[in-house]
Scaffold this active site. Structure first.
Site, PDB file in Angstrom:
ATOM      1  N   HIS A  97      -4.515   7.646 -15.990  1.00 55.71           N
ATOM      2  CA  HIS A  97      -5.689   7.635 -15.123  1.00 55.71           C
ATOM      3  C   HIS A  97      -6.371   6.280 -15.062  1.00 55.71           C
ATOM      4  O   HIS A  97      -7.314   6.114 -14.276  1.00 55.71           O
ATOM      5  CB  HIS A  97      -6.632   8.752 -15.537  1.00 55.71           C
ATOM      6  CG  HIS A  97      -5.966  10.088 -15.435  1.00 55.71           C
ATOM      7  ND1 HIS A  97      -5.759  10.715 -14.232  1.00 55.71           N
ATOM      8  CD2 HIS A  97      -5.393  10.875 -16.384  1.00 55.71           C
ATOM      9  CE1 HIS A  97      -5.107  11.848 -14.440  1.00 55.71           C
ATOM     10  NE2 HIS A  97      -4.874  11.967 -15.731  1.00 55.71           N
ATOM     11  N   HIS A 246       4.423  11.399 -22.302  1.00 61.07           N
ATOM     12  CA  HIS A 246       3.461  10.867 -21.335  1.00 61.07           C
ATOM     13  C   HIS A 246       3.276   9.356 -21.494  1.00 61.07           C
ATOM     14  O   HIS A 246       2.528   8.753 -20.733  1.00 61.07           O
ATOM     15  CB  HIS A 246       2.131  11.603 -21.575  1.00 61.07           C
ATOM     16  CG  HIS A 246       0.961  11.136 -20.777  1.00 61.07           C
ATOM     17  ND1 HIS A 246       0.958  11.061 -19.400  1.00 61.07           N
ATOM     18  CD2 HIS A 246      -0.280  10.735 -21.169  1.00 61.07           C
ATOM     19  CE1 HIS A 246      -0.225  10.645 -18.980  1.00 61.07           C
ATOM     20  NE2 HIS A 246      -0.993  10.430 -20.029  1.00 61.07           N
TER      21      HIS A 246
END
Length: 269
Positions: A97, A246
């Site tokens: 993000h 991730h």
């Protein structure tokens, strides 16, 4: 050595390595991580281009509370720091993000100064329901730790990769409810505002070369989404890697650095 500059009234921590001419690689972490997320990639990046690793406000060595901030401030802080360092053109490499801020930076500065952006493992669809629930969970003072831990376990995906495990265990602490709640709110707002990162890309006033590098989710529909977007937008590309987690930049640093170098080479043509 990590150093700091005062930008927009706050301390921004960074390091600055390499002397190769041309666009500078600028690494940007996700929320509640810092520049150490790029330790594995750094030797490859700085050998190719000057590399500046940036910590968001409140993410440097001083973890005292810094007041509220969001994507606008993250973008402004990064631009202010790079201006102070006399960086002309640069390529943001943003994890997760942090990619929202990277796209905001590219939109503000245009393709001449930001010829390319690379994003590592950002959810490119509208936010899934379970992810939105997790974002709300980390904004709840009674259950934010449970929500945080659930997110971390989903990021790790059962990995045994030692670099990733060490990063999570030893390099991502120092943030409490204040920062995790802010992360949840800002990320949720980004998806509600734009719908998805791909829609944010389409809104850029002057699109630059953008590449998404990721390993999961391992479902064909996700690749099809990327294929369709790339077919409609020649400035977009993607690379699916064979990792587990991730954190492709930590898990597969040489491969991810090679993607950044290749992206920059293509943007120079």
């Amino acid at each position: 050595m990590i150093t700091t500059k005062t930008v927009n009234g706050v301390q921004i921590a960074f390091d600055d390595q390499g002397h190769e001419p041309g666009p500078v690689f600028v690494t940007l972490s996700g929320w509640a991580h810092d520049l150490r997320a790029y330790d594995g990639m750094l030797p490859y990046l700085r050998a190719a281009q000057r590399t500046v690793r940036v910590c968001w406000r409140g993410h440097g060595p001083d973890r005292n509370l810094v007041g509220d901030f969001g994507i606008d401030e993250m973008a402004a802080d990064t631009i202010g720091l790079l201006d102070a360092l006399e960086v002309d053109s640069f390529v943001p490499i943003a994890h997760a993000h942090g990619g929202w801020a990277a796209l905001e930076i590219a939109d503000r500065l245009g393709a001449q100064r930001v010829p390319a952006v690379m994003i590592l493992d950002l959810i490119m669809t509208p936010a899934p329901r379970e992810f939105v629930a997790a974002l709300h969970g980390i904004q709840d003072p009674e259950r934010w730790k449970e929500g945080r831990d659930g997110l971390v376990q989903s990021w790790l995906a059962g990995t045994t990769n030692q670099a990733v495990l060490d990063h999570v265990r030893y390099d991502s602490g120092g943030h409490g409810f204040d920062m995790w709640a802010r992360a949840g709110r800002v990320i949720d707002e980004a998806y509600r505002t734009w719908g998805s990162p791909m829609r944010r890309m389409e809104a850029l006033a002057e699109p630059c070369a953008i590449r998404h590098v990721f390993s999961h989710p391992k479902i064909g529909e996700y690749d099809a989404l990327h294929d369709d977007f790339a077919a409609r937008h020649p400035w977009f590309s993607y690379r699916r890697l064979g990792g587990e987690t991730h954190f492709p930049g930590i898990e597969l640093p040489q491969q991810v650095a090679a993607e950044a170098i290749d992206l920059l080479a293509g943007a120079r043509i």
